[in-house]
Design an enzyme around this catalytic site. Structure first.
Site, short mmCIF file in Angstrom:
data_model
loop_
_atom_site.label_atom_id
_atom_site.label_comp_id
_atom_site.label_asym_id
_atom_site.label_seq_id
_atom_site.Cartn_x
_atom_site.Cartn_y
_atom_site.Cartn_z
N GLU A 74 -7.66 3.28 -6.12
CA GLU A 74 -8.49 2.70 -5.05
C GLU A 74 -9.94 2.57 -5.48
OE1 GLU A 74 -8.92 0.72 -2.93
OE2 GLU A 74 -8.43 1.48 -0.93
N ARG A 92 0.86 -1.18 0.00
CA ARG A 92 0.00 0.00 0.00
C ARG A 92 0.90 1.23 0.00
NH1 ARG A 92 -4.12 -0.63 4.93
NH2 ARG A 92 -4.88 1.37 4.12
N HIS A 93 0.34 2.35 -0.40
CA HIS A 93 1.02 3.65 -0.25
C HIS A 93 1.33 3.89 1.22
CE1 HIS A 93 -2.75 5.04 1.45
NE2 HIS A 93 -3.35 4.34 0.48
N ASN A 122 -5.84 8.85 5.80
CA ASN A 122 -5.78 7.68 6.68
C ASN A 122 -5.79 8.16 8.13
OD1 ASN A 122 -3.40 5.90 4.56
ND2 ASN A 122 -5.62 5.68 4.64
N HIS A 165 -3.43 0.33 -3.38
CA HIS A 165 -4.35 0.67 -2.29
C HIS A 165 -4.98 -0.59 -1.71
CE1 HIS A 165 -4.32 4.86 -3.84
NE2 HIS A 165 -4.14 4.23 -4.99
N ARG A 207 -0.84 9.59 -3.61
CA ARG A 207 -0.25 8.90 -2.47
C ARG A 207 0.60 7.69 -2.89
NH1 ARG A 207 -5.79 8.45 -2.45
NH2 ARG A 207 -6.87 6.54 -1.86
O1 G3H Z 1 -10.79 3.60 1.05
C1 G3H Z 1 -11.01 2.41 0.93
C2 G3H Z 1 -10.38 1.38 1.73
O2 G3H Z 1 -9.03 1.21 1.50
C3 G3H Z 1 -11.10 0.11 1.46
O3 G3H Z 1 -11.48 -0.37 2.67
O4 G3H Z 1 -13.27 -1.70 1.55
O5 G3H Z 1 -12.57 -2.13 3.94
O6 G3H Z 1 -13.86 -0.07 3.32
P1 G3H Z 1 -12.88 -1.09 2.89
#
Ligand code: G3H
Length: 195
Positions: free
Chosen positions: A81, A8-9, A15, A147, A60
């Site tokens: 993402e 990941r970044h 975050n 991401h 990012r």
């Molecule tokens: O911003 C999105 C997240 O990296 C994805 O997480 O699918 O668990 O909400 P999630």
């Protein structure tokens, strides 16, 4: 066997604030990670001249890959993402409070749930197909800086995880997941560069 390095970044400013989506820059911890990552990749791929670094089009990931020297960098929109649509920029708390039905439907079926005007995990899995084809075609190592949702899907593909697990796979920040595709199967190593 040739390694694929997934990361990941570095931690982003969103975050830290718990906001999803957007196109934020890195936090202080994220800035530190990008230096550690460059050092790690420099050592790990020292003798690998043909390696390449793949990022998304979001800053990012581009910033995180920035200090890695000596290899070509390629930006893929398909590595962006998951698109949270109308929820982009919100925190999970805000979604729960302001759009409780959306929050509940996602909780019930995170794989198939599509954000209004955005994407579902299934959409992400589908758009990753060309990336996967290209990754399999590569003979040299690739570092993928992307991401959480996207890496869940890529990781699941290479390690043969069932579809329904994908949205719940843990892909921690500041950790490199090295996957080695060999004739005898897939080997995995993890390098946690920071807490
Ligand atoms: O911003 C999105 C997240 O990296 C994805 O997480 O699918 O668990 O909400 P999630």
């Amino acid at each position: 066997p040739r390694p694929i390095l997934l990361t990941r970044h570095g931690e982003s400013q969103d975050n830290v604030r718990g906001r999803i989506g957007g196109d934020p820059a890195l936090s202080e911890a994220g800035e530190l990670y990008k230096q550690k990552l460059a050092k790690f990749v420099g050592k790990r791929l020292e003798s690998e001249r043909a390696a390449s670094i793949w990022t998304s089009t979001l800053q990012r990931t581009i910033l995180t890959a920035g200090p890695i020297g000596g290899f070509p960098k390629i930006q893929w929109r398909a590595l962006d993402e998951i698109d949270a649509g109308v929820c982009d920029g919100m925190t999970y708390e805000e979604i729960k409070k302001n759009m409780p039905e959306e929050y509940e439907s996602r909780k019930k079926d995170k794989l198939r749930y599509r954000y209004p005007r955005g994407e579902s995990y299934l959409d992400v899995i589908q758009r990753l197909e060309p990336v996967i084809i290209e990754l399999e075609r590569q003979r040299a190592p690739v570092v993928v800086v992307s991401h959480q949702a996207v890496l869940r899907a890529l990781y699941a593909y290479f390690t043969d995880r069932p579809l329904k697990e994908i949205p719940h796979i843990e892909v921690p920040l500041h950790t490199i997941i090295e996957i080695e595709l060999g004739v005898t199967g897939v080997q995995e190593k993890r390098y946690k560069l920071m807490d």
